[in-house]
Design a protein around this motif. Sequence first.
Motif, PDB file in Angstrom:
ATOM      1  N   UNK A   1       0.872  -1.177   0.000  1.00  0.00           N
ATOM      2  CA  UNK A   1       0.000   0.000   0.000  1.00  0.00           C
ATOM      3  C   UNK A   1       0.906   1.224   0.000  1.00  0.00           C
ATOM      4  N   UNK A   2       0.565   2.203  -0.811  1.00  0.00           N
ATOM      5  CA  UNK A   2       1.379   3.403  -0.942  1.00  0.00           C
ATOM      6  C   UNK A   2       0.505   4.610  -0.624  1.00  0.00           C
ATOM      7  N   UNK A   3       0.912   5.357   0.398  1.00  0.00           N
ATOM      8  CA  UNK A   3       0.235   6.594   0.778  1.00  0.00           C
ATOM      9  C   UNK A   3       1.228   7.720   0.572  1.00  0.00           C
ATOM     10  N   UNK A   4       0.867   8.711  -0.221  1.00  0.00           N
ATOM     11  CA  UNK A   4       1.768   9.831  -0.485  1.00  0.00           C
ATOM     12  C   UNK A   4       1.058  11.150  -0.314  1.00  0.00           C
ATOM     13  N   UNK A   5       1.819  12.167   0.020  1.00  0.00           N
ATOM     14  CA  UNK A   5       1.256  13.501   0.175  1.00  0.00           C
ATOM     15  C   UNK A   5       2.316  14.480   0.613  1.00  0.00           C
ATOM     16  N   UNK A   6       1.868  15.616   1.080  1.00  0.00           N
ATOM     17  CA  UNK A   6       2.781  16.654   1.546  1.00  0.00           C
ATOM     18  C   UNK A   6       2.426  17.034   2.976  1.00  0.00           C
TER      19      UNK A   6
ATOM     20  N   UNK B   1      -2.228  12.930  -1.076  1.00  0.00           N
ATOM     21  CA  UNK B   1      -2.409  13.166  -2.508  1.00  0.00           C
ATOM     22  C   UNK B   1      -2.509  11.869  -3.301  1.00  0.00           C
ATOM     23  N   UNK B   2      -2.195  10.737  -2.639  1.00  0.00           N
ATOM     24  CA  UNK B   2      -2.203   9.461  -3.337  1.00  0.00           C
ATOM     25  C   UNK B   2      -2.405   8.331  -2.333  1.00  0.00           C
ATOM     26  N   UNK B   3      -3.236   7.370  -2.693  1.00  0.00           N
ATOM     27  CA  UNK B   3      -3.385   6.122  -1.946  1.00  0.00           C
ATOM     28  C   UNK B   3      -3.622   5.024  -2.971  1.00  0.00           C
ATOM     29  N   UNK B   4      -2.689   4.064  -2.988  1.00  0.00           N
ATOM     30  CA  UNK B   4      -2.749   2.997  -3.978  1.00  0.00           C
ATOM     31  C   UNK B   4      -2.331   1.671  -3.352  1.00  0.00           C
ATOM     32  N   UNK B   5      -2.746   0.599  -3.999  1.00  0.00           N
ATOM     33  CA  UNK B   5      -2.126  -0.695  -3.743  1.00  0.00           C
ATOM     34  C   UNK B   5      -1.415  -1.081  -5.033  1.00  0.00           C
ATOM     35  N   UNK B   6      -0.299  -1.773  -4.863  1.00  0.00           N
ATOM     36  CA  UNK B   6       0.482  -2.197  -6.026  1.00  0.00           C
ATOM     37  C   UNK B   6       0.952  -3.627  -5.826  1.00  0.00           C
ATOM     38  N   UNK B   7       0.979  -4.340  -6.938  1.00  0.00           N
ATOM     39  CA  UNK B   7       1.554  -5.681  -6.985  1.00  0.00           C
ATOM     40  C   UNK B   7       2.693  -5.657  -7.988  1.00  0.00           C
ATOM     41  N   UNK B   8       3.431  -6.717  -8.066  1.00  0.00           N
ATOM     42  CA  UNK B   8       4.600  -6.759  -8.923  1.00  0.00           C
ATOM     43  C   UNK B   8       4.238  -6.651 -10.416  1.00  0.00           C
ATOM     44  N   UNK B   9       3.090  -7.163 -10.798  1.00  0.00           N
ATOM     45  CA  UNK B   9       2.705  -7.165 -12.205  1.00  0.00           C
ATOM     46  C   UNK B   9       2.430  -5.741 -12.696  1.00  0.00           C
ATOM     47  N   UNK B  10       2.926  -5.428 -13.891  1.00  0.00           N
ATOM     48  CA  UNK B  10       2.642  -4.128 -14.492  1.00  0.00           C
ATOM     49  C   UNK B  10       1.133  -3.977 -14.685  1.00  0.00           C
TER      50      UNK B  10
ATOM     51  N   UNK C   1      -1.025  -3.411 -12.315  1.00  0.00           N
ATOM     52  CA  UNK C   1      -1.781  -3.928 -11.174  1.00  0.00           C
ATOM     53  C   UNK C   1      -2.109  -2.852 -10.131  1.00  0.00           C
ATOM     54  N   UNK C   2      -1.716  -1.618 -10.392  1.00  0.00           N
ATOM     55  CA  UNK C   2      -1.967  -0.546  -9.431  1.00  0.00           C
ATOM     56  C   UNK C   2      -3.462  -0.284  -9.312  1.00  0.00           C
TER      57      UNK C   2
END
Length: 134
Positions: A96-101, A115-124, A126-127
């Motif tokens: 899980x990726x949480x980004x901001x300022x 500014x961002x909340x995502x889940x990511x897997x290794x496969x292109x 897959x976000x």
Amino acid sequence: FLQRDSRNELSVDCDAALGAFKLLRSGADASAADENDIGDAQTTAIKLALKDRLGNVDAASNEAAYVTYKMYALVRDMFSDILSEAALWDDTTEVAVLGGIMVNRAQGGDRFQPLMLQTRKVELGSTVDLFQST
């Protein structure tokens, strides 16, 4: 610089990014060290990375905000590069990726602006963007 409720001295948070911007604005060579950043690897690295992202800063209504968002984009891109490293996925299948300022305020405490909340897997591809739904 910002005077905070909890500090007697002025805060220099985000000083590396704004210091790098000030050096670039002065016309300093981005690859050169000078008396303002000798021994400050963080400012030098930011200066090198930020120099090509400031094209429209003169049109910005607030230079500090403009630099802040450019730094956010820079860090976001660097983090995306890290997520593309194969070794990261040796022991996990999803992150899980949480980004901001961070908004530094003189009173009332600082605030994180996501500014961002995502889940990511290794496969292109897959976000999964969760930001709008949360």
